[in-house]
Enzyme design. Structure first.
Site, PDB file in Angstrom:
ATOM      1  N   LYS A  13       0.830  -1.216   0.000  1.00 40.78           N
ATOM      2  CA  LYS A  13       0.000   0.000   0.000  1.00 40.78           C
ATOM      3  C   LYS A  13       0.863   1.264   0.000  1.00 40.78           C
ATOM      4  CE  LYS A  13      -2.038  -1.205   3.884  1.00 40.78           C
ATOM      5  NZ  LYS A  13      -1.380  -2.498   4.165  1.00 40.78           N
ATOM      6  N   ARG A  88     -10.093   0.477   8.376  1.00 44.02           N
ATOM      7  CA  ARG A  88      -9.604  -0.863   8.692  1.00 44.02           C
ATOM      8  C   ARG A  88     -10.598  -1.671   9.503  1.00 44.02           C
ATOM      9  NH1 ARG A  88      -3.651  -0.070   8.591  1.00 44.02           N
ATOM     10  NH2 ARG A  88      -2.753  -1.919   9.460  1.00 44.02           N
ATOM     11  N   ARG A 127      11.578  -5.900   4.569  1.00 48.03           N
ATOM     12  CA  ARG A 127      11.385  -4.440   4.467  1.00 48.03           C
ATOM     13  C   ARG A 127      12.369  -3.681   5.366  1.00 48.03           C
ATOM     14  NH1 ARG A 127       5.608  -1.998   5.442  1.00 48.03           N
ATOM     15  NH2 ARG A 127       5.764  -3.180   7.372  1.00 48.03           N
ATOM     16  N   ARG A 160      11.114  -1.925  10.843  1.00 49.85           N
ATOM     17  CA  ARG A 160      10.009  -1.407  11.658  1.00 49.85           C
ATOM     18  C   ARG A 160       9.816  -2.318  12.865  1.00 49.85           C
ATOM     19  NH1 ARG A 160       4.762   0.089   8.068  1.00 49.85           N
ATOM     20  NH2 ARG A 160       3.749  -1.211   9.613  1.00 49.85           N
ATOM     21  N   ARG A 171      -0.562  -9.304  13.157  1.00 51.13           N
ATOM     22  CA  ARG A 171      -1.135  -8.289  12.251  1.00 51.13           C
ATOM     23  C   ARG A 171      -1.961  -8.964  11.153  1.00 51.13           C
ATOM     24  NH1 ARG A 171       4.134  -5.626  10.477  1.00 51.13           N
ATOM     25  NH2 ARG A 171       2.852  -4.379   9.058  1.00 51.13           N
TER      26      ARG A 171
HETATM   27  P1  AP5 Z   1       4.804  -1.651   1.836  1.00 51.10           P
HETATM   28  O1  AP5 Z   1       4.449  -0.728   0.723  1.00 51.10           O
HETATM   29  O2  AP5 Z   1       5.588  -1.128   2.976  1.00 51.10           O
HETATM   30  O3  AP5 Z   1       3.488  -2.436   2.353  1.00 51.10           O
HETATM   31  P2  AP5 Z   1       2.206  -1.897   3.121  1.00 51.10           P
HETATM   32  O4  AP5 Z   1       1.016  -2.519   2.483  1.00 51.10           O
HETATM   33  O5  AP5 Z   1       2.245  -0.423   3.235  1.00 51.10           O
HETATM   34  O6  AP5 Z   1       2.445  -2.620   4.506  1.00 51.10           O
HETATM   35  P3  AP5 Z   1       2.334  -2.065   5.994  1.00 51.10           P
HETATM   36  O7  AP5 Z   1       3.095  -3.046   6.848  1.00 51.10           O
HETATM   37  O8  AP5 Z   1       2.739  -0.643   6.072  1.00 51.10           O
HETATM   38  O9  AP5 Z   1       0.815  -2.236   6.235  1.00 51.10           O
HETATM   39  P4  AP5 Z   1       0.087  -2.248   7.580  1.00 51.10           P
HETATM   40  O10 AP5 Z   1      -1.298  -2.078   7.098  1.00 51.10           O
HETATM   41  O11 AP5 Z   1       0.341  -3.430   8.422  1.00 51.10           O
HETATM   42  O12 AP5 Z   1       0.770  -1.066   8.399  1.00 51.10           O
HETATM   43  P5  AP5 Z   1       0.320   0.405   8.756  1.00 51.10           P
HETATM   44  O13 AP5 Z   1       1.508   1.244   8.751  1.00 51.10           O
HETATM   45  O14 AP5 Z   1      -0.864   0.799   7.967  1.00 51.10           O
HETATM   46  O15 AP5 Z   1       5.571  -2.891   1.144  1.00 51.10           O
HETATM   47  C1  AP5 Z   1       6.087  -3.953   1.941  1.00 51.10           C
HETATM   48  C2  AP5 Z   1       7.438  -4.390   1.376  1.00 51.10           C
HETATM   49  O16 AP5 Z   1       7.245  -5.001   0.110  1.00 51.10           O
HETATM   50  C3  AP5 Z   1       8.437  -3.236   1.160  1.00 51.10           C
HETATM   51  O17 AP5 Z   1       9.711  -3.654   1.559  1.00 51.10           O
HETATM   52  C4  AP5 Z   1       8.393  -2.999  -0.370  1.00 51.10           C
HETATM   53  O18 AP5 Z   1       9.638  -2.522  -0.821  1.00 51.10           O
HETATM   54  C5  AP5 Z   1       8.073  -4.394  -0.893  1.00 51.10           C
HETATM   55  N1  AP5 Z   1       7.295  -4.425  -2.133  1.00 51.10           N
HETATM   56  C6  AP5 Z   1       6.102  -3.796  -2.368  1.00 51.10           C
HETATM   57  N2  AP5 Z   1       5.661  -4.100  -3.604  1.00 51.10           N
HETATM   58  C7  AP5 Z   1       6.588  -4.930  -4.174  1.00 51.10           C
HETATM   59  C8  AP5 Z   1       6.687  -5.579  -5.456  1.00 51.10           C
HETATM   60  N3  AP5 Z   1       5.755  -5.475  -6.396  1.00 51.10           N
HETATM   61  N4  AP5 Z   1       7.776  -6.363  -5.682  1.00 51.10           N
HETATM   62  C9  AP5 Z   1       8.695  -6.513  -4.725  1.00 51.10           C
HETATM   63  N5  AP5 Z   1       8.664  -5.926  -3.503  1.00 51.10           N
HETATM   64  C10 AP5 Z   1       7.610  -5.135  -3.224  1.00 51.10           C
HETATM   65  O19 AP5 Z   1      -0.187   0.226  10.261  1.00 51.10           O
HETATM   66  C11 AP5 Z   1       0.718  -0.058  11.307  1.00 51.10           C
HETATM   67  C12 AP5 Z   1      -0.045  -0.124  12.631  1.00 51.10           C
HETATM   68  O20 AP5 Z   1      -0.670   1.154  12.907  1.00 51.10           O
HETATM   69  C13 AP5 Z   1      -1.216  -1.119  12.684  1.00 51.10           C
HETATM   70  O21 AP5 Z   1      -0.779  -2.416  13.014  1.00 51.10           O
HETATM   71  C14 AP5 Z   1      -2.099  -0.486  13.775  1.00 51.10           C
HETATM   72  O22 AP5 Z   1      -1.589  -0.736  15.053  1.00 51.10           O
HETATM   73  C15 AP5 Z   1      -1.955   0.999  13.505  1.00 51.10           C
HETATM   74  N6  AP5 Z   1      -2.973   1.507  12.555  1.00 51.10           N
HETATM   75  C16 AP5 Z   1      -2.735   2.064  11.333  1.00 51.10           C
HETATM   76  N7  AP5 Z   1      -3.884   2.416  10.743  1.00 51.10           N
HETATM   77  C17 AP5 Z   1      -4.878   2.066  11.601  1.00 51.10           C
HETATM   78  C18 AP5 Z   1      -6.288   2.161  11.546  1.00 51.10           C
HETATM   79  N8  AP5 Z   1      -6.917   2.676  10.473  1.00 51.10           N
HETATM   80  N9  AP5 Z   1      -6.997   1.705  12.610  1.00 51.10           N
HETATM   81  C19 AP5 Z   1      -6.401   1.217  13.700  1.00 51.10           C
HETATM   82  N10 AP5 Z   1      -5.056   1.085  13.809  1.00 51.10           N
HETATM   83  C20 AP5 Z   1      -4.302   1.518  12.769  1.00 51.10           C
HETATM   84 MG    MG Z   2       2.493   0.939   4.796  1.00 54.07          MG
END
Ligand code: AP5
Ligand code: MG
Length: 218
Positions: A13, A88, A127, A160, A171
């Protein structure tokens, strides 16, 4: 264009949002990034969120809903936005619907990023993120030019804290329980578009752009 990127942890994402920001000149609104910034700054919100994030649990709906309510009113979001990691839960999706209605605006579409679990695990464990500017890399698939150093700002790359194997498992479980029901929610509204996001980065991006051209008024 007002879109939601919906997908499991590690689906890509954040990575794909960065490209969409460049192409469509609209902001990425990532609740994960906003919460991490609050934790880093030690704000009251950050202090409340930290314990949930460390365990891979969701932060309470009321906190993230307020964050988004304020953020989407900012000037840079007036022509559109990319929501990354929000909504979410069903209550978050229902609150977003009310917020947008009260602003007299509509969602253009919801992209469901599809990636198999084995690939998600590899993407998450590999990552690395920049300590300075937050840019994302991957030691297997999207390497920086110099190991451990950000190409963009030269600062150190780190893992991270929630990318530890046991936290990753939680997660993914939380996603299935709380977030996966949003797929049906948006499918029933005719807004959902599934995009296969395995494979080479450029191919994946081309598929995302093509899905957006078809589903959203750009
Ligand atoms: P990346 O782009 O970093 O993936 P992502 O989908 O953004 O993954 P996240 O871990 O950030 O998602 P998340 O939803 O768990 O975390 P968030 O920060 O929202 O890509 C991942 C890896 O793959 C990278 O290394 C990239 O280089 C690689 N990659 C990507 N595409 C590729 C491709 N095509 N080929 C090869 N490699 C590739 O949330 C974190 C925490 O915050 C949650 O656990 C929760 O505690 C809290 N939180 C956030 N939002 C909310 C909410 N709305 N409600 C409640 N709690 C929340
Ligand atoms: Mg992310």
């Amino acid at each position: 264009m007002r879109i939601i990127l919906l997908g499991e942890p590690g689906a890509g994402k954040g990575t794909y949002s960065a490209e969409l920001v460049k192409k469509y000149k609209i902001p990425q609104i990532s609740t994960g990034d906003m919460l991490r910034a609050a934790v880093k700054a030690g704000t009251p919100l950050g202090k409340q969120a930290q314990e949930f994030m460390k365990k891979g649990e969701l932060v309470p709906d009321s906190l993230v809903i307020e964050l988004i309510r304020e953020r989407i009113k900012e000037g840079d979001a007036s022509k559109g936005f990319i929501l990354d990691g929000f909504p979410r839960t069903l209550p978050q999706a229902q609150s977003l619907e009310k917020m947008l209605q009260s602003m007299n605006i509509r969602l253009s579409g919801v992209l469901k990023i599809e990636v198999a679990k084995a690939i998600l695990l590899k993407r998450l464990t590999g990552r690395r993120v920049c300590k300075g500017c937050g840019a994302t890399y991957n030691i297997d698939t999207m390497k920086p030019q110099k190991d451990g150093v950000c190409d963009k700002c030269g600062k150190e790359l780190i893992q991270r804290p929630d990318d530890k194997p046991e936290t990753i498992e939680n997660r993914l479980t939380v996603y299935q329980k709380d977030t996966a029901p949003l797929i049906e929610f948006y499918e029933n509204k005719g807004l959902l578009k599934r995009v296969q996001c395995e494979g080479e980065y450029d191919e994946v991006m081309a598929r995302i752009f093509s899905a957006l051209e078809k589903t959203a008024k750009v």
